[in-house]
Structure formats: C-alpha cells, structure tokens
Design a protein around this motif. Structure first.
Motif, short mmCIF file in Angstrom:
data_model
loop_
_atom_site.label_atom_id
_atom_site.label_comp_id
_atom_site.label_asym_id
_atom_site.label_seq_id
_atom_site.Cartn_x
_atom_site.Cartn_y
_atom_site.Cartn_z
N LYS A 1 0.83 -1.20 0.00
CA LYS A 1 0.00 0.00 0.00
C LYS A 1 0.87 1.25 0.00
O LYS A 1 0.62 2.21 -0.74
N LYS A 2 1.91 1.26 0.82
CA LYS A 2 2.81 2.42 0.88
C LYS A 2 3.48 2.67 -0.47
O LYS A 2 3.63 3.81 -0.91
N ILE A 3 3.89 1.58 -1.12
CA ILE A 3 4.52 1.71 -2.44
C ILE A 3 3.51 2.28 -3.44
O ILE A 3 3.83 3.20 -4.20
N LEU A 4 2.29 1.74 -3.44
CA LEU A 4 1.26 2.26 -4.35
C LEU A 4 0.94 3.72 -4.05
O LEU A 4 0.80 4.52 -4.98
N ASP A 5 0.85 4.08 -2.78
CA ASP A 5 0.58 5.47 -2.41
C ASP A 5 1.68 6.39 -2.96
O ASP A 5 1.40 7.48 -3.46
N ARG A 6 2.93 5.93 -2.87
CA ARG A 6 4.04 6.74 -3.38
C ARG A 6 3.94 6.88 -4.90
O ARG A 6 4.12 7.98 -5.44
N ILE A 7 3.67 5.79 -5.60
CA ILE A 7 3.54 5.83 -7.06
C ILE A 7 2.41 6.77 -7.47
O ILE A 7 2.57 7.62 -8.36
N ILE A 8 1.28 6.65 -6.79
CA ILE A 8 0.11 7.49 -7.09
C ILE A 8 0.44 8.96 -6.88
O ILE A 8 0.10 9.81 -7.71
N ALA A 9 1.13 9.26 -5.79
CA ALA A 9 1.50 10.66 -5.50
C ALA A 9 2.50 11.19 -6.52
O ALA A 9 2.33 12.30 -7.04
N GLU A 10 3.53 10.41 -6.82
CA GLU A 10 4.57 10.88 -7.74
C GLU A 10 4.05 11.06 -9.16
O GLU A 10 4.53 11.92 -9.89
N LEU A 11 3.07 10.24 -9.55
CA LEU A 11 2.50 10.36 -10.89
C LEU A 11 1.22 11.19 -10.91
O LEU A 11 0.61 11.35 -11.97
N ASN A 12 0.83 11.71 -9.73
CA ASN A 12 -0.35 12.56 -9.60
C ASN A 12 -1.60 11.89 -10.19
O ASN A 12 -2.32 12.47 -11.01
N LEU A 13 -1.84 10.66 -9.74
CA LEU A 13 -2.98 9.88 -10.22
C LEU A 13 -4.15 10.01 -9.27
O LEU A 13 -3.97 10.26 -8.08
N GLN A 14 -5.33 9.81 -9.79
CA GLN A 14 -6.55 9.84 -8.97
C GLN A 14 -6.99 8.42 -8.66
O GLN A 14 -7.99 7.93 -9.16
N ILE A 15 -6.20 7.75 -7.84
CA ILE A 15 -6.47 6.37 -7.45
C ILE A 15 -6.45 6.31 -5.93
O ILE A 15 -5.57 6.91 -5.30
#
Length: 93
Positions: free
Chosen positions: A74-88
């Motif tokens: 979850k932490k990894i996904l949260d980081r990816i989502i934040a860095e790519l500015n995704l709405q997930i």
C-alpha cells in the motif's frame, strides 16, 4: 481495495491486486520512478538472485518485486500514485 475512476477493485490476494494495479498504471511509467524495495529495483529487467522467486513477470521483459507485506505494498502504491499525480485510492481491508 483499489478505486480507479469510481470503479472498485478488490481481491483477497494483495500480490495479485498489486500486480494488476502496476500494470494498469503502466509498468514503464512506474519503472521510471526508480523505486527500490528490499534493496533492489521495484521493477527490473532481470530477476534478482535472492528475490527472484517473488518477482512477477509484468510483461515487456519487466519483473515486479512483490516481496513485501500488504501494508508495504500500500505504501509503495501510495508513493507511485502521488509521484505520478494519479486519482487512485488504495485501502487495506
């Protein structure tokens, strides 16, 4: 549980969901972030000697390191989502 564009995706298998979300986002896009997990690249073009058995083939010659807890995924996904500015949205159920 993952929410993408208002659609909920759930699975009792956190690794499968992790792999599916990385594929949805785009393996190459995530690879460009150069995230390290367990001392090796999260996404690499070669299997690691130590963690190769937990690296999943995600296509185009890439392997995803899935050797992590559900919380860490979850932490990894949260980081990816934040860095790519995704709405997930990601929630651990």
């Amino acid at each position: 549980e993952i929410k993408i564009d208002g659609q909920d995706y759930t699975s009792s298998n956190a690794t499968k969901l992790f792999v599916d979300v990385i594929k949805f986002i785009g393996v190459e896009r995530v690879a460009e972030l150069n995230i390290v997990s367990c001392g090796i690249p999260l996404i690499d073009i070669k299997k690691d000697n130590k963690y190769g058995n937990t690296q999943k083939d995600v296509g185009n010659g890439y392997y995803l390191n899935t050797h992590s807890s559900t919380t860490q995924k979850k932490k990894i996904l949260d980081r990816i989502i934040a860095e790519l500015n995704l709405q997930i949205q990601v929630r651990v159920m």
